[in-house]
Design a protein around this motif. Sequence first.
Motif, PDB file in Angstrom:
ATOM      1  N   TRP A  35       1.009  -1.137  -0.092  1.00  0.00           N
ATOM      2  CA  TRP A  35      -0.043   0.075   0.035  1.00  0.00           C
ATOM      3  C   TRP A  35       0.957   1.274  -0.079  1.00  0.00           C
ATOM      4  O   TRP A  35       0.670   2.394  -0.672  1.00  0.00           O
ATOM      5  CB  TRP A  35      -0.834  -0.035   1.178  1.00  0.00           C
ATOM      6  CG  TRP A  35      -2.033   1.135   1.244  1.00  0.00           C
ATOM      7  CD1 TRP A  35      -2.887   1.224   0.489  1.00  0.00           C
ATOM      8  CD2 TRP A  35      -1.768   2.180   2.052  1.00  0.00           C
ATOM      9  NE1 TRP A  35      -3.554   2.525   1.096  1.00  0.00           N
ATOM     10  CE2 TRP A  35      -3.020   3.007   1.934  1.00  0.00           C
ATOM     11  CE3 TRP A  35      -0.865   2.672   3.224  1.00  0.00           C
ATOM     12  CZ2 TRP A  35      -3.180   4.218   2.487  1.00  0.00           C
ATOM     13  CZ3 TRP A  35      -1.116   3.895   3.761  1.00  0.00           C
ATOM     14  CH2 TRP A  35      -2.288   4.645   3.789  1.00  0.00           C
ATOM     15  N   PHE A  50      -4.124   0.700  -5.627  1.00  0.00           N
ATOM     16  CA  PHE A  50      -3.798  -0.595  -4.745  1.00  0.00           C
ATOM     17  C   PHE A  50      -4.962  -1.438  -4.847  1.00  0.00           C
ATOM     18  O   PHE A  50      -5.973  -1.382  -4.653  1.00  0.00           O
ATOM     19  CB  PHE A  50      -3.588  -0.176  -3.354  1.00  0.00           C
ATOM     20  CG  PHE A  50      -3.767  -1.072  -2.300  1.00  0.00           C
ATOM     21  CD1 PHE A  50      -2.552  -1.945  -2.297  1.00  0.00           C
ATOM     22  CD2 PHE A  50      -4.671  -1.557  -1.414  1.00  0.00           C
ATOM     23  CE1 PHE A  50      -2.471  -2.914  -1.058  1.00  0.00           C
ATOM     24  CE2 PHE A  50      -4.529  -2.647  -0.568  1.00  0.00           C
ATOM     25  CZ  PHE A  50      -3.655  -3.301  -0.480  1.00  0.00           C
ATOM     26  N   TRP A  64      -9.466   3.484   3.798  1.00  0.00           N
ATOM     27  CA  TRP A  64      -9.991   3.973   2.726  1.00  0.00           C
ATOM     28  C   TRP A  64      -9.913   5.687   2.448  1.00  0.00           C
ATOM     29  O   TRP A  64      -9.535   5.863   1.470  1.00  0.00           O
ATOM     30  CB  TRP A  64     -11.601   3.631   2.734  1.00  0.00           C
ATOM     31  CG  TRP A  64     -12.374   4.042   1.561  1.00  0.00           C
ATOM     32  CD1 TRP A  64     -12.988   5.627   1.222  1.00  0.00           C
ATOM     33  CD2 TRP A  64     -12.832   3.449   0.396  1.00  0.00           C
ATOM     34  NE1 TRP A  64     -13.724   5.569   0.002  1.00  0.00           N
ATOM     35  CE2 TRP A  64     -13.559   4.210  -0.289  1.00  0.00           C
ATOM     36  CE3 TRP A  64     -12.721   2.119   0.167  1.00  0.00           C
ATOM     37  CZ2 TRP A  64     -14.019   3.693  -1.585  1.00  0.00           C
ATOM     38  CZ3 TRP A  64     -13.245   1.651  -1.140  1.00  0.00           C
ATOM     39  CH2 TRP A  64     -13.847   2.453  -1.957  1.00  0.00           C
ATOM     40  N   SER A  67      -6.425   6.207   1.264  1.00  0.00           N
ATOM     41  CA  SER A  67      -6.271   5.858   0.154  1.00  0.00           C
ATOM     42  C   SER A  67      -6.822   6.909  -0.937  1.00  0.00           C
ATOM     43  O   SER A  67      -6.316   7.206  -2.179  1.00  0.00           O
ATOM     44  CB  SER A  67      -6.979   4.464  -0.470  1.00  0.00           C
ATOM     45  OG  SER A  67      -6.407   3.506   0.491  1.00  0.00           O
ATOM     46  N   LEU A  74      -9.767   3.824  -6.413  1.00  0.00           N
ATOM     47  CA  LEU A  74     -10.498   3.146  -5.601  1.00  0.00           C
ATOM     48  C   LEU A  74     -11.355   1.800  -5.947  1.00  0.00           C
ATOM     49  O   LEU A  74     -11.802   1.206  -5.052  1.00  0.00           O
ATOM     50  CB  LEU A  74     -11.534   4.032  -4.529  1.00  0.00           C
ATOM     51  CG  LEU A  74     -10.862   5.256  -3.699  1.00  0.00           C
ATOM     52  CD1 LEU A  74     -11.762   6.186  -3.291  1.00  0.00           C
ATOM     53  CD2 LEU A  74      -9.855   4.588  -2.772  1.00  0.00           C
ATOM     54  N   LEU A  77      -9.801  -1.351  -4.873  1.00  0.00           N
ATOM     55  CA  LEU A  77      -9.986  -1.342  -3.281  1.00  0.00           C
ATOM     56  C   LEU A  77     -11.205  -2.217  -2.716  1.00  0.00           C
ATOM     57  O   LEU A  77     -12.387  -1.535  -2.749  1.00  0.00           O
ATOM     58  CB  LEU A  77      -9.622  -0.129  -2.427  1.00  0.00           C
ATOM     59  CG  LEU A  77      -9.396  -0.386  -1.038  1.00  0.00           C
ATOM     60  CD1 LEU A  77      -8.274  -1.194  -0.461  1.00  0.00           C
ATOM     61  CD2 LEU A  77      -9.350   1.161  -0.197  1.00  0.00           C
ATOM     62  N   GLN A  78     -10.924  -3.261  -2.116  1.00  0.00           N
ATOM     63  CA  GLN A  78     -12.242  -4.131  -2.002  1.00  0.00           C
ATOM     64  C   GLN A  78     -12.525  -4.019  -0.496  1.00  0.00           C
ATOM     65  O   GLN A  78     -11.491  -3.880   0.376  1.00  0.00           O
ATOM     66  CB  GLN A  78     -12.206  -5.711  -2.452  1.00  0.00           C
ATOM     67  CG  GLN A  78     -11.833  -5.867  -3.856  1.00  0.00           C
ATOM     68  CD  GLN A  78     -11.368  -7.177  -4.172  1.00  0.00           C
ATOM     69  OE1 GLN A  78     -11.489  -8.075  -3.546  1.00  0.00           O
ATOM     70  NE2 GLN A  78     -10.944  -7.180  -5.477  1.00  0.00           N
ATOM     71  N   ARG A  79     -13.850  -4.236  -0.326  1.00  0.00           N
ATOM     72  CA  ARG A  79     -14.111  -3.964   1.353  1.00  0.00           C
ATOM     73  C   ARG A  79     -14.978  -5.313   1.744  1.00  0.00           C
ATOM     74  O   ARG A  79     -15.923  -5.854   1.010  1.00  0.00           O
ATOM     75  CB  ARG A  79     -14.705  -2.859   1.636  1.00  0.00           C
ATOM     76  CG  ARG A  79     -13.988  -1.560   1.208  1.00  0.00           C
ATOM     77  CD  ARG A  79     -14.535  -0.387   2.124  1.00  0.00           C
ATOM     78  NE  ARG A  79     -13.901  -0.389   3.572  1.00  0.00           N
ATOM     79  CZ  ARG A  79     -14.257   0.709   4.232  1.00  0.00           C
ATOM     80  NH1 ARG A  79     -14.915   1.786   3.862  1.00  0.00           N
ATOM     81  NH2 ARG A  79     -13.863   0.469   5.524  1.00  0.00           N
ATOM     82  N   ASP A 106      -8.176  -8.859   4.392  1.00  0.00           N
ATOM     83  CA  ASP A 106      -7.189  -8.828   3.299  1.00  0.00           C
ATOM     84  C   ASP A 106      -7.105 -10.210   2.707  1.00  0.00           C
ATOM     85  O   ASP A 106      -6.645 -10.316   1.699  1.00  0.00           O
ATOM     86  CB  ASP A 106      -5.770  -8.612   3.884  1.00  0.00           C
ATOM     87  CG  ASP A 106      -5.516  -9.619   5.180  1.00  0.00           C
ATOM     88  OD1 ASP A 106      -6.069  -9.482   5.877  1.00  0.00           O
ATOM     89  OD2 ASP A 106      -4.261 -10.313   4.816  1.00  0.00           O
TER      90      ASP A 106
END
Length: 300
Positions: A35, A50, A64, A67, A74, A77-79, A106
């Motif tokens: 990151w 990322f 978040w 970032s 974004l 970037l997964q959540r 992660d």
Amino acid sequence: MGFPLFVAAGEALTDMIVQDAAQQHWLGQVGGSTWNVARAMAKLDVSTAFAGAISQDVFGNALWRASEAARLDLRFLQRHARSPLLAIVHRTDPPAYFFVGDDSADLHFDAAQLPQGWRAQCKWVHFGGISLARQPLAGKLIALAEQLKQDGVRISYDPNYRVLMDERYDATLRRMTELADVIKVSEEDLEGLFRTKDIAAAFDTLRSWNPAATYLYTKGGAGASLHIGDASWSLPAPQIEVVDTVGAGDASIAALAWSMMHREYEEPSQHLRFCVAAGAAACLEQGASPPSLAAIEALL
């Protein structure tokens, strides 16, 4: 909207750093080696993402926002509604730490969920850090690296040794070295990864797995060397007042990638000069603070 030219895939985490062990006061800081590399490249005004997964709690929210502030794409970037990945730094001098992240967010990263068509525009993808030492995430990232290699995308790799990289990491170290076009390694990495005090022999072994790769060998305050085939170049570090060395290695590999992408026909010595200056510039501020192009050039 187009896709980023540079992607760093791996882990974003929260460092919980002890401030007062007796009173149990802790400082939370966003981080993660891959990151940090993404942020360093974005600071150099390259369209960057990322690719990783973070939690949906306060720790994930902080990552978040950071970032977004770094101007990362974004969409990558997964959540997930899973626990956060934490690095517990319970002693700072000398550093002592462990990781908390059983079935954390992660590990649930899914490369198939990345935006359709991104690989066709991407020029460079970076891998490394503890993400490659944590299953099932490591297997997903290696598979992604293999696909990108077939696509002709440039790959960089920084193992960034940590205590959980024991003999179970050996196969990953070799495979990622075979796949990478550019490999960054430090003296501490070589000692830890190969479990030896013979650093020169460890470096020779690493290079034997992929003789065609470019190797950036960082040596802290002593500078760094660049190795391509039988040729090598060395530079001392600039004389600066060091504030904090956190993130210096991440800045140096991002700067090397930037130089090789934007100044393709420069001599290797100039690529090395730029990345050594970037590593030094990162030491001029507290925490993992990616240096700007102006800050790097001021040290050249």
